[in-house]
Design a protein around this motif. Structure first.
Motif, short mmCIF file in Angstrom:
data_model
loop_
_atom_site.label_atom_id
_atom_site.label_comp_id
_atom_site.label_asym_id
_atom_site.label_seq_id
_atom_site.Cartn_x
_atom_site.Cartn_y
_atom_site.Cartn_z
N THR A 92 -6.70 -4.15 3.34
CA THR A 92 -5.40 -3.55 3.04
C THR A 92 -5.33 -2.93 1.65
O THR A 92 -4.79 -1.83 1.48
CB THR A 92 -4.28 -4.60 3.19
OG1 THR A 92 -4.29 -5.11 4.52
CG2 THR A 92 -2.92 -4.00 2.88
N ARG A 93 -5.85 -3.61 0.65
CA ARG A 93 -5.69 -3.10 -0.72
C ARG A 93 -6.31 -1.71 -0.90
O ARG A 93 -5.67 -0.82 -1.47
CB ARG A 93 -6.25 -4.10 -1.72
CG ARG A 93 -5.41 -5.39 -1.80
CD ARG A 93 -5.62 -6.12 -3.09
NE ARG A 93 -4.88 -7.38 -3.13
CZ ARG A 93 -3.60 -7.49 -3.45
NH1 ARG A 93 -2.90 -6.41 -3.73
NH2 ARG A 93 -3.00 -8.68 -3.47
N PRO A 94 -7.53 -1.45 -0.44
CA PRO A 94 -8.04 -0.07 -0.55
C PRO A 94 -7.23 0.92 0.27
O PRO A 94 -7.03 2.07 -0.15
CB PRO A 94 -9.48 -0.18 -0.03
CG PRO A 94 -9.84 -1.61 -0.17
CD PRO A 94 -8.57 -2.37 0.05
N LEU A 95 -6.75 0.51 1.44
CA LEU A 95 -5.95 1.41 2.27
C LEU A 95 -4.64 1.77 1.56
O LEU A 95 -4.19 2.93 1.63
CB LEU A 95 -5.64 0.77 3.63
CG LEU A 95 -6.82 0.57 4.58
CD1 LEU A 95 -6.33 0.05 5.93
CD2 LEU A 95 -7.61 1.86 4.77
N LEU A 96 -4.03 0.82 0.88
CA LEU A 96 -2.80 1.12 0.15
C LEU A 96 -3.06 2.11 -0.97
O LEU A 96 -2.24 3.01 -1.22
CB LEU A 96 -2.20 -0.17 -0.43
CG LEU A 96 -1.63 -1.18 0.57
CD1 LEU A 96 -1.16 -2.43 -0.14
CD2 LEU A 96 -0.50 -0.56 1.38
N ASP A 97 -4.18 1.95 -1.64
CA ASP A 97 -4.53 2.89 -2.71
C ASP A 97 -4.76 4.29 -2.15
O ASP A 97 -4.28 5.29 -2.71
CB ASP A 97 -5.77 2.40 -3.44
CG ASP A 97 -6.11 3.27 -4.64
OD1 ASP A 97 -5.29 3.34 -5.57
OD2 ASP A 97 -7.19 3.89 -4.63
N MET A 98 -5.48 4.36 -1.03
CA MET A 98 -5.72 5.66 -0.39
C MET A 98 -4.42 6.26 0.13
O MET A 98 -4.19 7.47 0.04
CB MET A 98 -6.74 5.51 0.74
CG MET A 98 -8.17 5.29 0.27
SD MET A 98 -9.36 5.20 1.63
CE MET A 98 -9.35 3.42 1.93
N LEU A 99 -3.54 5.41 0.67
CA LEU A 99 -2.27 5.90 1.19
C LEU A 99 -1.41 6.46 0.05
O LEU A 99 -0.70 7.47 0.24
CB LEU A 99 -1.53 4.76 1.90
CG LEU A 99 -0.23 5.12 2.60
CD1 LEU A 99 -0.47 6.16 3.70
CD2 LEU A 99 0.43 3.87 3.20
N GLN A 100 -1.47 5.83 -1.11
CA GLN A 100 -0.72 6.34 -2.24
C GLN A 100 -1.23 7.72 -2.66
O GLN A 100 -0.44 8.61 -2.99
CB GLN A 100 -0.83 5.35 -3.41
CG GLN A 100 0.17 5.56 -4.54
CD GLN A 100 -0.30 6.62 -5.52
OE1 GLN A 100 -1.49 6.83 -5.72
NE2 GLN A 100 0.67 7.30 -6.13
#
Length: 339
Positions: A22-30
């Motif tokens: 989740t944490r990398p996905l949140l960064d990419m989503l941002q």
């Protein structure tokens, strides 16, 4: 999105947990949405709460991890019910949300995180404190990431279920089905631990062998149901008679074993053994319902020994306790004719 593909591929290959995914996905989503904060929530419908699990904050708006808000007050509930995943004006769309007002949300977008069977797990969200349009492809990316998270949640839930079943099977393999006590296999696993603990603390080991005299006759005369009741009652009473650190097991048929730490090696164990034998013998006395009557059971033969853990093996100790039990049985037979 193309520039994120290498990082996305790396994340999918190497992530071993929901947080690692989740944490990398949140960064990419941002990076894709350009919004201040991206975050994953968990929806607890039975308690009507929404929990913010993980966040990525890059702008003025900061979504705190660990935040818990009433589900009825959330933008996520409104977005799902209204089928409106995005708004650049939260006040106009859902101005009644106190949580959104307190956090200063102005732009909001979300996608439900569902398990493969369709159950709602939570939401994947992005938000900002100012009005912002959604870039091309951002919604598709959000939905893709929500799907990936849902698959990871499903894998972890399946793993937890498998681990729980394995634990139950292991416990079943170590438990006597009739009495609920540990069985012989569990006892043989516990004895080395008890030996090591006693040797480390400089103490002796107390071992008791318990045999229910007359058990076969009770089965023959009153039926196996009466025998089962006797075993179950004795097991309960034995547990109540033990210290928290003691260990009791049914090792088969009408035989039980108790093991625990004794006094320090330098001290005499005579009085301790006497008191333990008396306590265990008393714990095996009980009344068992037979038809419309009560069968009084006068108690079992008990043999107790105290051994030096560094000088006596577990097998030798069991043999000594067994021999002590038979000596006790012989005395009881002489006195009362019990067989």
């Amino acid at each position: 999105m193309e520039s994120l593909l290498p990082r996305l591929s790396h994340t999918l290959v190497h992530a071993k947990s929901l947080e690692e995914l989740t944490r990398p996905l949140l960064d990419m989503l941002q990076q894709v949405t350009k919004l201040d904060s991206t975050y994953l929530t968990r929806i607890d419908l039975p308690h009507s709460q929404q929990h913010v699990l993980y966040t990525c904050n890059r702008g003025r708006l900061e979504m705190p991890e660990g935040l818990v808000v009433p589900w009825q007050d959330t933008l996520c509930r409104r977005a799902l019910e209204d089928r409106q995943p995005y708004t650049a004006d939260v006040v106009s769309s859902w101005g009644d949300s106190e949580a959104a007002r307190a956090l200063g949300l102005h732009t909001y977008v979300s996608a439900p995180v569902r398990l493969p069977q369709g159950q709602l797990y939570g939401t994947l969200c992005a938000a900002s404190g100012v009005e912002q349009a959604m870039p091309d492809g951002a919604m598709a990316t959000l939905e893709l990431f929500a799907g990936l998270i849902g698959q990871q949640v499903e894998r972890e839930l399946l793993l937890q279920e498998l681990q729980q079943r394995n634990l139950e099977l292991a416990n079943y393999a170590l438990t006597d089905a009739l009495t609920g006590l540990p069985n012989r296999h569990a006892l043989m696993e516990e004895l080395p631990r008890m030996w090591a603990r006693a040797e480390r603390d400089g103490r002796s080991v107390l071992l008791a062998f318990i045999d229910l005299d007359g058990f076969k006759q009770i089965n023959d005369q009153h039926g196996h149901e009466a025998g089962d009741q006797l075993l179950q009652t004795v097991a309960r009473q034995l547990l109540n008679a033990l210290r928290d650190s003691d260990f009791a097991a049914r090792i088969g048929g009408d035989e039980f074993v108790m093991v625990g730490t004794g006094p320090e090696i330098s001290q005499s164990a005579t009085q301790v053994l006497y008191e333990l034998e008396e306590r265990l013998a008393l714990a095996t006395q009980c009344d068992v319902a037979v038809a419309e009557d009560l069968l009084h059971y006068p108690g079992a033969s008990v043999g107790v020994v105290a051994v030096h853990p560094a000088q006596t093996s577990t097998e030798q100790a069991l043999a000594l306790a067994d021999a002590a039990m038979y000596e006790n049985k012989t005395r009881r037979r002489t006195r009362s004719g019990i067989h």
